[in-house]
Structures are given as structure tokens and as C-alpha cells.
Scaffold this active site. Structure first.
Site, PDB file in Angstrom:
ATOM      1  N   TYR A  31      10.000  86.559  20.305  1.00  0.00           N
ATOM      2  CA  TYR A  31      10.310  85.337  21.054  1.00  0.00           C
ATOM      3  C   TYR A  31      11.072  85.606  22.345  1.00  0.00           C
ATOM      4  CZ  TYR A  31       8.902  82.219  17.259  1.00  0.00           C
ATOM      5  OH  TYR A  31       8.193  81.532  16.334  1.00  0.00           O
TER       6      TYR A  31
ATOM      7  N   LYS B   2      32.087  81.946  -7.417  1.00  0.00           N
ATOM      8  CA  LYS B   2      31.709  80.870  -6.489  1.00  0.00           C
ATOM      9  C   LYS B   2      30.612  81.356  -5.550  1.00  0.00           C
ATOM     10  CE  LYS B   2      35.476  82.438  -3.572  1.00  0.00           C
ATOM     11  NZ  LYS B   2      36.809  82.178  -3.055  1.00  0.00           N
TER      12      LYS B   2
HETATM   13  C1  LIG Z   1      37.585  83.273  -3.156  1.00  0.00           C
HETATM   14  C2  LIG Z   1      38.901  83.201  -3.738  1.00  0.00           C
HETATM   15  C3  LIG Z   1      39.452  84.307  -4.389  1.00  0.00           C
HETATM   16  C4  LIG Z   1      38.794  85.656  -4.414  1.00  0.00           C
HETATM   17  O1  LIG Z   1      39.000  86.339  -3.225  1.00  0.00           O
HETATM   18  P1  LIG Z   1      38.466  87.830  -2.992  1.00  0.00           P
HETATM   19  O2  LIG Z   1      39.061  88.252  -1.718  1.00  0.00           O
HETATM   20  O3  LIG Z   1      36.991  87.729  -2.937  1.00  0.00           O
HETATM   21  O4  LIG Z   1      38.928  88.606  -4.164  1.00  0.00           O
HETATM   22  C5  LIG Z   1      40.666  84.153  -5.034  1.00  0.00           C
HETATM   23  N1  LIG Z   1      41.307  82.962  -5.014  1.00  0.00           N
HETATM   24  C6  LIG Z   1      40.827  81.886  -4.377  1.00  0.00           C
HETATM   25  C7  LIG Z   1      41.602  80.634  -4.390  1.00  0.00           C
HETATM   26  C8  LIG Z   1      39.609  81.969  -3.706  1.00  0.00           C
HETATM   27  O5  LIG Z   1      39.134  80.895  -3.051  1.00  0.00           O
END
Ligand SMILES: *Cc1c(COP(=O)(O)O)cnc(C)c1O
Length: 835
Positions: free
Chosen positions: A729, A503
Site C-alpha cells: 500500500y 486476564k
Molecule cells: C495485571 C495485574 C497484575 C499482574 O502484573 P504482572 O506485571 O503481569 O505480573 C497484578 N495485579 C494487578 C492488580 C494487575 O492488574
């Protein structure tokens, strides 16, 4: 080319066998079912490595025409009609034994190289330096592991008269096995640095293990300072560790040694170093086209080997200045008209071509593939045979277009035309001729592999086809990603599946490229946050099942169209989706049920289970593929009681659903922190996120992860600013003493946030940290480089990565690595490479 009969191989291994055709010839050893070029003359060896098992792919390999197999005893081979099968206790042991026997057939010198750093460079430089005098066989790229070494040794043949082979180890007891395969007469120990320290109790232990490679050698080349640093006294107390007859061929900067480095004089303007050495009664000088210490060390090591082989000082002086940098990286970059370029600057030989073609296939997925290849100069192989193999390697990978450059490519054309799946073929006499005739319109929406011998100067083609680079880039090391994947896979109990979280644009690293790599390495599932991300992956040719975590009704159509699997987290979304699927006339559409066990983000609660079962069992439109929940605090031992409570609730929900549904589904709970800390919570699958990208959220040292992403930019301008002036700035950067200020090409629009303003953040330049001065601007930032030696405009600046861990940068910004990684702007170009 080596040819043994399958019967001979069975006899060498003294292994029981079932052989239909004893005279069947074996030329190639095959350990990867995806790389079958010559099925008739290949022997498939079913290796069990980590969590993968070659035995699972045997029928696939059989269907590709392979008839020779080496399998473990007891494996059922009744379906393999007409095959020749050798049964062994352990296939890796047998592969090594076979390679060791093959090695014994040759009596020319074999150089074995080991050490923490510089192995590949020393091997490649020796190849460059000694090629005029010898026909050399060497390890391809860095094939130096327990499987890489036997496959390298298998390339030795009567046509060669010198072998240079690398040995790499990660833990104790491995070197003795590699020694037995390589049996080097000439040994090289490059150095014993910090690299790969895990797996050993200390510096000395690691050094001693490395020395085992030389337990039967005639000579050992090494640097005295290196061994002394590791606490080894090789001429004194520790002499007994090495064979009595071993000749010690040492070099040193300071002490007594066979070769003494008397003087080294850097000439930065010309990028050269002049070296003066003493050997026996003579002193002589030579130049190398590098100025860094590691290159000097490697060059002196090569010089020692040349002296030992009596190449003569004159040839050393002639050839050293022509040494070429060894670029191991396979770079993937965006090109014109939606193309991707895979640029392999490594030597153009058959072995590296094979590896590059694999990467092309892996990256391109369903896209069109073009190969631009120049003539190959490879020692020890007749051109006819070489090009027959080149053509076969290309044909088996279903390349769409082949562009040959050079006079030899005519041969490849003839061969290719007569092969199945022949690509479209174009030939050009030279790189010039190609660049003259072709316009960039000739390339569109395809993956292009560039593989040329140095004299063909393919960098001219890559500059021409590549897009102009905005100077801020994020380099993604795909080999490190695979390494990290394997580290976590090792934590899993047998049978536990792995879902990779890609993701948020693969945590900022690029989703399609990362997913392609993960698919190649056979993860079980992918997950993204939104349907659009899933569509992108499908368009990039990803065929793995993909979980979409955050769906709404507007996304249903594309979900179904692209075969994406939604997470259902509420009655509203569940009934809406069920209805949509029914309207579409679909049955058993795969879905995933999310349970809220305490995170309170998304999900059904325990008291919803009864109503949920009723809905799910009412119709056959949906099929529950998995049930899952998410841990709120998996990385924190202080919250283990809560984590346990979540696990109990999760188990209960699963049990309730299981009873009513009457079929099995996958249960999963753990993310990165849970995988490394809580082996008891793996259930049927785990969801690996940030760990893939090199960050163990639980900070477990034993995970031994590698850095995947390095964010780099360059210095746009340098200026002296007097005390009393201000920078940036709102005049926030107050200069209290005369300073040298660098403006670097990155700002908050790239994801380098304003939180790093006014000294909160630092960047890495020329080996030092430089603090941010003043406010970070949209596209630019000023840093104070006063006192950092040798800073110049256009110098490279690391924002985070190899030198500066992203966790450190996150801490400066009072946030977590997740936010820094996913916040890097889309305009920052991602460059992928493998080493
Ligand atoms: C992002 C996510 C993960 C992965 O988490 P990490 O800490 O990056 O391993 C696992 N399960 C869900 C539902 C997530 O949203």
C-alpha cells in the site's frame, strides 16, 4: 509385575514402621494423589517437592482406599486406621533407595542416556531399532528427574531383557544420585549444548557432572567433538575422571574414533541422508529419513550402541531407514461441533497413555470426556495384564465414552463393563471401519483424546475431527507455563499464597486452558479483569476462587450467579454491591478491597479507611477476603523509594482495617516484578502475571523462564521484484536492488501492527531474520527474504517465540511484551501442547 510386601520394603529401607498387615502387596509407587488406579496394591510416598507436600493429601489418598504409606518421621498417622506405614527421614531419599535396590534385582543390560539435547530421541530410536531383538523397558516420555528416574526404574521386571533409561539434571550433585539408581552398564552422552545452562558455573562443570552417570559403567558412547568442545580431554588429562576399566566407544566426524563418520550426503528431495561409517576394519553405509545435523548425530549414536551390542551392520542398514520422528507433544486443538481434540502422537504404550489421560482430565474440567484408543503393542507385559491396567486407568478417570479401535479392544470392553463408573463403549475393528460408520455429528461439546499406535494412522481421525486451520497459529507450551510457575513459587517464603493473573485471555494465551493447568497445579487464586472472563472460566469447569478486578453494577447478577469475587475500589461500588447482596438474602459474600497507594488507578485512599471500616462492620453481608494494592514500578530499582512508600501506605491501611474488622484477611501487593526483586514485599500472597508467560518484567536472569507462546505463520507467495518497483500500500516499500519478496499470512488484524511496517519489524525464516518491507496490511505482510537459503512457499515463519523473543519484537515496535501478547487477534488459533 513386581510384587514386594510392605514388610519387605520397610526392611529394605531399614525404617521404623507401623504395619497392620505385613503381607500386603505393593505393585505400584504412587507420588501423586490424583493418579490412583489400584489403591489396594499401591504405596503412597508423600514427597515434599518445591512448595508442594504430599503429606497434605494423605487423608484424601486414604479415603480412596490406599493403605500403604511412606511418610516422614513424626508425621501424625493416628487417623489412618488399619494402614501400613513406613517412617523415613526423607521420602525422596527413601524412594531413590528403594528404586536402587529394585534395580539390583536385575542382571540384564541397562543403558543410561544423558546429555543436554537428544536424550529422549536417542532413547526412543534405540527402542525402535532394538525392539526386534530385545524386550525393552524404557523411561516413559522424558521421566528423567530425581523423582522420574526412580519411577522409571520401578517398571523394570523379569519379563524384560534390556533397559534404556534417561537421566536429566539441572544442577551439580544430582547425577551421583541418579547413577546410584540407574547403575548403567552402558553409557551414552548425547551432547553438551547450551540447554539448561543455569545451575552450573560453566560448560566444563556441566560436562563433568554429566560424566558422573558413568562412574561405574563398562562402556561409554560419545562424540569426540562434543567433549572437546566442552574442554574435556577424555583420553588424556581427564581420563582419571572416569573408571579405569571403562571402554571408550567414541565416534567422530574428523578425528580418531571407534566409529568414524566418513561421509554424510543429504538428499533434500527425498528427505534422507546417506551415511558412510568405518568401524574396526569395515566400512558400510546406511540411510536415515532425516536431513538435519541433530538427527545425524543421534542416528550415529544409536549406530554405535548397535555395533557395541553386536547387532550387525546388516540390521543397522535394514532398520535405520525406517526410523520415525519422535513427536513428544501433546496437542490440544479445537475440533468440530465445539469439541476439543487432545492428540497424542507419542508412542502408544501404557505409561504414555496414563500421562495422556491425566492431561485429558486436567483440560476437560467438567466437560464430557471421550477416549479413542487403539490396540497397544507393549513389550514385556502379557496382554491380559496390560489391558486390565488400561481398563483401570480409564475407569478411575470417569470417562464418558470409550471408543476402542482394533481387535484387542474387546478385552478392554469386558473389563470396563464390570468396573464402577463404566463409560459408554463402542468398538470398531479398524480406523477404516470407524471412519466409515461414524459421522462428525457423533461428537459435540466434548474433549476427545486420540491415542493410537502408528499403524492405526489416527492422524486420519484428527484431520477429520479437527477444524481447518487458518495458517497462523499461536503455539502455547503448557509445560513451560508450569515450569515458570514453579520458578516463581521458589521465590516465595513459606506459606505465601499465589494468585495467577489470567486476564486479557490469559495474556493472549487462552484463559480456560491456562486456568485448567493452573488449577491442576494448585495455585490459590485466579484473577481476571471482567466478569465475563470469570463466567467463561466457570463454564470451563474452573472451581478455584476468582477475583474480578473491574466490576460495575450491570455485572452483579452474574458475579453472584457464578460465585465470582469482586474487587471493591470505591464507596459507590461498595454500597451498591452491599445492597445487591442484601437484596439477594446472602451473607458474608467474599469481596476484595483495593487500596490506592500511589498508582492512582483504582482504589480507596488512606484517608477513606475510617469511613470504609464503618461500612464494612455495619453489616454482615460482605466478608473481606483480601486487601490489596498495586505497585506502579515494581520492576524498576530506580523507583524503589516510591515502591517502599507504597508498601508503607499499604501496611498502614491494612493495620487500620484489621483493627476494626476483627478477622484476618489476605494482604497482597506484588506483581511479577515485585516477586522476583522484592522478597520483602510478599505479604500473604503475590499476584503473578506476565512471569507465568515467560517474561520477567524485572529482567532477572536468575529467573530462568521458558518461552510459552510462539506465534507462527506461513509464506503464501514468493516473487522476484526488480529494482525500482515498490511493494504494498501507498508504494512505501521501495525496492533498490532486485529482491525476493515473501508474502506471509499475518497482518494488523491478527495483532501484527502497522508499527512493524517498512523495516521496523523483522520475522524469522529458515534461521534468518527477514525485515518487513512496505506497510503491514490487514491480513498480510511482505518481507524481504533475499539471500535466505532455501526459502519456499508454505515455509514456516516465526513472528515471535522460541527463536525470536517477544521482548525483542516489542522493542522493535516501541512497546512492551504485554501489549504484543494481549494484542494477538482471536482469529489466530491457539494450539496447546506439553513436552
Ligand atoms: C495485571 C495485574 C497484575 C499482574 O502484573 P504482572 O506485571 O503481569 O505480573 C497484578 N495485579 C494487578 C492488580 C494487575 O492488574
Amino acid at each position: 509385575m513386581n510384587q514386594y510386601t510392605i514388610q519387605q520394603i520397610a526392611d529394605v529401607l531399614n525404617a521404623p514402621s507401623q504395619i497392620a498387615e505385613p503381607a500386603a502387596l505393593v505393585e505400584y509407587l504412587l507420588t501423586d494423589s490424583r493418579r490412583i488406579a489400584f489403591p489396594q496394591t499401591s504405596l503412597f510416598i508423600a514427597l515434599q517437592t518445591g512448595r508442594n507436600d504430599g503429606h497434605l493429601y494423605i487423608s484424601e489418598v486414604y479415603n480412596s482406599g490406599v493403605r500403604n504409606f511412606m511418610v516422614r518421621k513424626g508425621f501424625d498417622t493416628t487417623a489412618l486406621t488399619g494402614a501400613n506405614i513406613v517412617f523415613v527421614n526423607n521420602t525422596l531419599d527413601a524412594l531413590q533407595q528403594l528404586a536402587a535396590w529394585h534395580r539390583k534385582q536385575f542382571h540384564y543390560p541397562v543403558i543410561g542416556v544423558t546429555g543436554s539435547n537428544g536424550k529422549t530421541i536417542v532413547k526412543e530410536w534405540l527402542y525402535q531399532l532394538l525392539s526386534p531383538d530385545y524386550t525393552i523397558v524404557r523411561s516413559p516420555r522424558s521421566y528423567n528427574s530425581q523423582t522420574g528416574v526412580p519411577l522409571s526404574v520401578w517398571q523394570m521386571s523379569e519379563q524384560h531383557n534390556l533397559a534404556i533409561l534417561e537421566a536429566g539434571i539441572s544442577t551439580v550433585h544430582e547425577m551421583a544420585r541418579l547413577q546410584a539408581i540407574i547403575q548403567p552398564g552402558i553409557g551414552i552422552l548425547t551432547n553438551i549444548g547450551e540447554a539448561h545452562n543455569e545451575g552450573f558455573t560453566g560448560y566444563r562443570e556441566k560436562a563433568l557432572e554429566k560424566l558422573r552417570l558413568f562412574s561405574n559403567s563398562q562402556v561409554l558412547v560419545y562424540c569426540t567433538e562434543n567433549l572437546a568442545q566442552a574442554g574435556i580431554d577424555i583420553t588424556g588429562d581427564d581420563r582419571h575422571l572416569l573408571p579405569a576399566g571403562l571402554q571408550l566407544f567414541s565416534w567422530s566426524r574428523s578425528g580418531n574414533a571407534t566409529v568414524k563418520l566418513l561421509q554424510e550426503e543429504q538428499n533434500p528431495a527425498q528427505d534422507t541422508t546417506q551415511l558412510r561409517v568405518r568401524y574396526a576394519d569395515t566400512t558400510f553405509s546406511f540411510a536415515i529419513p532425516f536431513t538435519d545435523k541433530a538427527s545425524v548425530d543421534n542416528a550415529i549414536t544409536c549406530c554405535c550402541i548397535m555395533l557395541y551390542l553386536q547387532t550387525g551392520a546388516e540390521k543397522i542398514q535394514q532398520r535405520m531407514p525406517a526410523l520415525q520422528a519422535v513427536d513428544m507433544r501433546l496437542q490440544l486443538m479445537k475440533g468440530v461441533n465445539g469439541c476439543y481434540l487432545l492428540n497424542d502422537a507419542y508412542n502408544n504404550d501404557l505409561a504414555s497413555l496414563t500421562i495422556a489421560l491425566d492431561h485429558l482430565v486436567q483440560q476437560a474440567g467438567a466437560h464430557r470426556k471421550t477416549v479413542i484408543l487403539s490396540d497397544i503393542f507393549q513389550a514385556g507385559m502379557a496382554p491380559a495384564q496390560l489391558y486390565r491396567q488400561v481398563a483401570a486407568e480409564i475407569s478411575m478417570r470417569r470417562i464418558s465414552r470409550f471408543i476402542g479401535i482394533g481387535t484387542q479392544m474387546q478385552q478392554v470392553k469386558h473389563l470396563l463393563e464390570n468396573m464402577p463408573d463404566a463409560p459408554a463403549i463402542e468398538l470398531y475393528e479398524s480406523t477404516d471401519a470407524f471412519l466409515h460408520k461414524v459421522t462428525t455429528h457423533h461428537f459435540r461439546d466434548e474433549y476427545v483424546l486420540l491415542k493410537g499406535a502408528r499403524v492405526f494412522a489416527f492422524e486420519r481421525i484428527s484431520n477429520w475431527l479437527g477444524q481447518k486451520v487458518h495458517q497462523t497459529v499461536m503455539e502455547i507450551n503448557l509445560s513451560a507455563l508450569v515450569h515458570n510457575l514453579k520458578q516463581y513459587q521458589q521465590e516465595l517464603r513459606p506459606g505465601v499464597k499465589l494468585m495467577a493473573m489470567v486476564k486479557a485471555f490469559g495474556y493472549g494465551s487462552g484463559s480456560a486452558e491456562i486456568a485448567g493447568m493452573l488449577q491442576f497445579h494448585k495455585v490459590d487464586y485466579l484473577a481476571v479483569a471482567y466478569a465475563d472472563e470469570g463466567v467463561e472460566l466457570r463454564k470451563a469447569g474452573i472451581s478455584l476462587p476468582i477475583l474480578i478486578m473491574n466490576v460495575d453494577e450491570a455485572a452483579f447478577e452474574v458475579l453472584v450467579q457464578y460465585n465470582l469475587e469482586p474487587e471493591l475500589f470505591s464507596f459507590g461500588i461498595l454500597t451498591a454491591f452491599q445492597q445487591y447482596v442484601r437484596q439477594q438474602g446472602l451473607q458474608q459474600y467474599p469481596v476484595h478491597i483495593k487500596i490506592d497507594t500511589g498508582m492512582h488507578r483504582l482504589g480507596f485512599e488512606l484517608h477513606d479507611m475510617e469511613a470504609l471500616q464503618a461500612l464494612l462492620t455495619q453489616s454482615t453481608h460482605l466478608r473481606v477476603k483480601s486487601v490489596f494494592s498495586h505497585l506502579a514500578s515494581s520492576e524498576d530499582p530506580g523507583d524503589d523509594a516510591f515502591t517502599d512508600l507504597q508498601a508503607v501506605r499499604f501496611t498502614e491501611a491494612c493495620t487500620l482495617l484489621q483493627q476494626q474488622l476483627g478477622y484476618r484477611f489476605i494482604r497482597h501487593l506484588s506483581n511479577t516484578g515485585g516477586i522476583s526483586r522484592r522478597h520483602d514485599l510478599q505479604f500473604d500472597m503475590v499476584r503473578l502475571g506476565i512471569g507465568l508467560y515467560g517474561i520477567d518484567s524485572a529482567n532477572n536472569e536468575h529467573m530462568n523462564l521458558q518461552t510459552v507462546a510462539t506465534l507462527k505463520t506461513t509464506i503464501a507467495q514468493l516473487r522476484h521484484v526488480p529494482a525500482g518497483d515498490t511493494v504494498g500500500y501507498n508504494r512505501k516499500g521501495k525496492i533498490t536492488a532486485d529482491s525476493l519478496i515473501a508474502t506471509i499470512r499475518i497482518g494488523y488484524a491478527d495483532g501484527f501492527g502497522r508499527r512493524f511496517s517498512n523495516g521496523a519489524g523483522q520475522v524469522y525464516i529458515n534461521g534468518r531474520l527477514a525485515p518487513v518491507i512496505g506497510n503491514v496490511a490487514m491480513d498480510m505482510t511482505m518481507v524481504n527474504v533475499t539471500g535466505i537459503p532455501g526459502v519456499q512457499e508454505n515455509d514456516e515463519v516465526e513472528i515471535f517465540g522460541h527463536q525470536l523473543p517477544v521482548q525483542q519484537v516489542a522493542a522493535w515496535g516501541k512497546t512492551i511484551a504485554y501489549e504484543i501478547l494481549t494484542g494477538i487477534g482471536q482469529r489466530v488459533k491457539r494450539i496447546y501442547y506439553e513436552d
